[in-house]
Design a protein around this motif. Structure first.
Motif, PDB file in Angstrom:
ATOM      1  N   LEU A 166      37.071  42.604  53.131  1.00 19.34           N
ATOM      2  CA  LEU A 166      36.419  42.845  51.900  1.00 19.34           C
ATOM      3  C   LEU A 166      36.819  41.485  50.974  1.00 19.34           C
ATOM      4  CD1 LEU A 166      37.556  46.561  50.904  1.00 19.34           C
ATOM      5  CD2 LEU A 166      35.518  45.662  51.670  1.00 19.34           C
ATOM      6  N   PHE A 167      37.900  40.756  51.049  1.00 19.09           N
ATOM      7  CA  PHE A 167      38.223  39.744  50.261  1.00 19.09           C
ATOM      8  C   PHE A 167      37.319  38.526  50.615  1.00 19.09           C
ATOM      9  CE2 PHE A 167      40.446  35.625  49.884  1.00 19.09           C
ATOM     10  CZ  PHE A 167      40.668  35.640  48.446  1.00 19.09           C
ATOM     11  N   ASN A 168      36.969  38.291  51.791  1.00 14.18           N
ATOM     12  CA  ASN A 168      35.922  37.379  52.227  1.00 14.18           C
ATOM     13  C   ASN A 168      34.634  37.450  51.677  1.00 14.18           C
ATOM     14  OD1 ASN A 168      38.110  35.788  53.779  1.00 14.18           O
ATOM     15  ND2 ASN A 168      37.772  36.934  55.609  1.00 14.18           N
ATOM     16  N   SER A 184      30.398  36.333  48.352  1.00 13.64           N
ATOM     17  CA  SER A 184      29.198  36.830  46.989  1.00 13.64           C
ATOM     18  C   SER A 184      29.201  36.071  46.015  1.00 13.64           C
ATOM     19  CB  SER A 184      29.364  38.214  46.960  1.00 13.64           C
ATOM     20  OG  SER A 184      29.122  38.911  48.135  1.00 13.64           O
ATOM     21  N   TYR A 185      30.780  35.706  45.485  1.00 14.99           N
ATOM     22  CA  TYR A 185      31.173  34.887  44.491  1.00 14.99           C
ATOM     23  C   TYR A 185      30.437  33.416  44.409  1.00 14.99           C
ATOM     24  CZ  TYR A 185      33.400  33.176  40.140  1.00 14.99           C
ATOM     25  OH  TYR A 185      33.614  32.584  38.890  1.00 14.99           O
ATOM     26  N   LYS A 222      23.896  29.883  42.562  1.00 14.99           N
ATOM     27  CA  LYS A 222      22.493  30.219  42.136  1.00 14.99           C
ATOM     28  C   LYS A 222      22.659  30.269  40.454  1.00 14.99           C
ATOM     29  CE  LYS A 222      20.659  32.950  45.689  1.00 14.99           C
ATOM     30  NZ  LYS A 222      19.425  32.264  46.233  1.00 14.99           N
ATOM     31  N   GLY A 223      23.641  29.685  40.196  1.00 15.10           N
ATOM     32  CA  GLY A 223      23.908  29.692  38.515  1.00 15.10           C
ATOM     33  C   GLY A 223      24.026  30.847  37.814  1.00 15.10           C
ATOM     34  N   ARG A 268      30.172  40.703  31.962  1.00 13.33           N
ATOM     35  CA  ARG A 268      28.875  40.222  31.441  1.00 13.33           C
ATOM     36  C   ARG A 268      28.457  39.346  32.420  1.00 13.33           C
ATOM     37  NH1 ARG A 268      28.129  36.583  25.800  1.00 13.33           N
ATOM     38  NH2 ARG A 268      25.968  36.273  26.030  1.00 13.33           N
ATOM     39  N   ILE A 269      27.321  39.073  32.858  1.00  9.74           N
ATOM     40  CA  ILE A 269      26.850  38.492  34.035  1.00  9.74           C
ATOM     41  C   ILE A 269      25.580  37.556  33.406  1.00  9.74           C
ATOM     42  CG2 ILE A 269      25.673  38.378  36.324  1.00  9.74           C
ATOM     43  CD1 ILE A 269      27.284  41.005  37.066  1.00  9.74           C
TER      44      ILE A 269
END
Length: 283
Positions: A116-118, A123-124, A130-131, A146-147
């Motif tokens: 899960l950590f990886n 993902s982050y 991608k900005g 907030r994203i």
């Protein structure tokens, strides 16, 4: 016809009394609520001191030693009585069960946490490249995640620029809004929505969702003491009491704010259209 409840000893009509077991005579009748209350007391005694009480007493009459019939006994007590062998087994092997559950939880944590950590880190990183940016902000409803997406710098975004919301903004305060950019620096941008009125007669407008208790005054008089220029013909603040003659003012409550390059990303993604021809709508 009436009789007495053997628990509360109150006289009542036979329609309100029931026969829960094989007892006869004055011990025959009881209220259903009284019986359930008696069962609850018996269960509490068992849970507090299991070595002195028997769980079977919850569903068994202590006088005639027969089980209460199905119409009178509470379903939860019947369920508890049915599962009593499992409860007894669990009490007998408490240490083994505790060790087993703890071992399973530790093994699961050891096995799945790295995965899960990886996944979270991967993902982050992908979102970051991608900005996309993540930020926790405080609102009237609590802390919110907030994203937002940043983009390359848009040189046209500067003080005095007018932004017009496109059809991609379908709801919320920014739908069909027009915004005057007051500041756009490295740390972020600030602007006022100027086409959403709170009180049209007093020319009071809603400037945005941030700090709506704050008040800002826009005007067209460059001679006002202490004012700051936003662009030609638009100034903010200064000494306006009493209001100078021939000065048009717009009172703005609240403001809109964006993080660094966030507004640039929204413009490039098509949420906003730069349209400086809308300046006349400010007044």
């Amino acid at each position: 016809m009436s009789d007495y409840c053997r628990i509360c000893l109150e006289e009542d009509a036979l329609d309100n009394l029931l026969i829960p077991c094989n007892c006869k005579g004055t011990q025959k009748f009881t209220h259903k609520s009284c019986l359930h209350r008696w069962q609850e007391t018996t269960l509490n005694n068992y849970l507090c001191c299991p070595e002195r009480y028997d769980l079977e007493q919850v569903l068994t009459c202590r006088l005639c030693k027969t089980k209460y019939n199905s119409t009178s006994a509470n379903f939860s007590w019947r369920l508890l009585y049915t599962s009593s062998p499992l409860l007894a087994l669990a009490r007998k092997h408490t240490c083994v069960l505790t060790f087993g559950i703890s071992s399973f939880m530790c093994f699961s944590f050891w096995l799945f946490f790295p995965i899960l950590f990886n996944v979270a880190i991967f993902s982050y990183v992908v979102f970051w490249k991608k900005g996309y940016r993540f930020k926790f902000i405080g609102t009237n409803e609590g802390i919110r995640l907030r994203i937002y997406k940043i983009g390359l710098k848009v040189n046209e975004l500067k003080s005095g620029t007018i932004l017009k919301a496109t059809n991609m903004i379908r709801d919320g305060m920014f739908k069909n809004s027009k915004i005057l950019i007051v500041k756009n620096k490295e740390e972020g941008a600030v602007g006022f929505i100027f086409n959403k009125f709170i009180d049209e007669t007093e020319n009071i407008r809603c400037g945005g969702p941030v700090n709506q208790s704050s008040v800002h005054v826009l005007h067209d008089n460059p001679d006002v003491e202490g004012c700051e220029k936003i662009t030609d013909g638009i100034y903010i603040g200064g000494k306006l009491i009493p209001r100078p003659e021939n000065t048009i003012c717009a009172i703005i409550k609240g403001y809109s704010a964006w993080d660094s390059l966030q507004l640039d990303g929204e413009v490039r993604s098509g949420l906003w259209q730069i349209d400086n021809t809308e300046c006349a709508c400010l007044w």
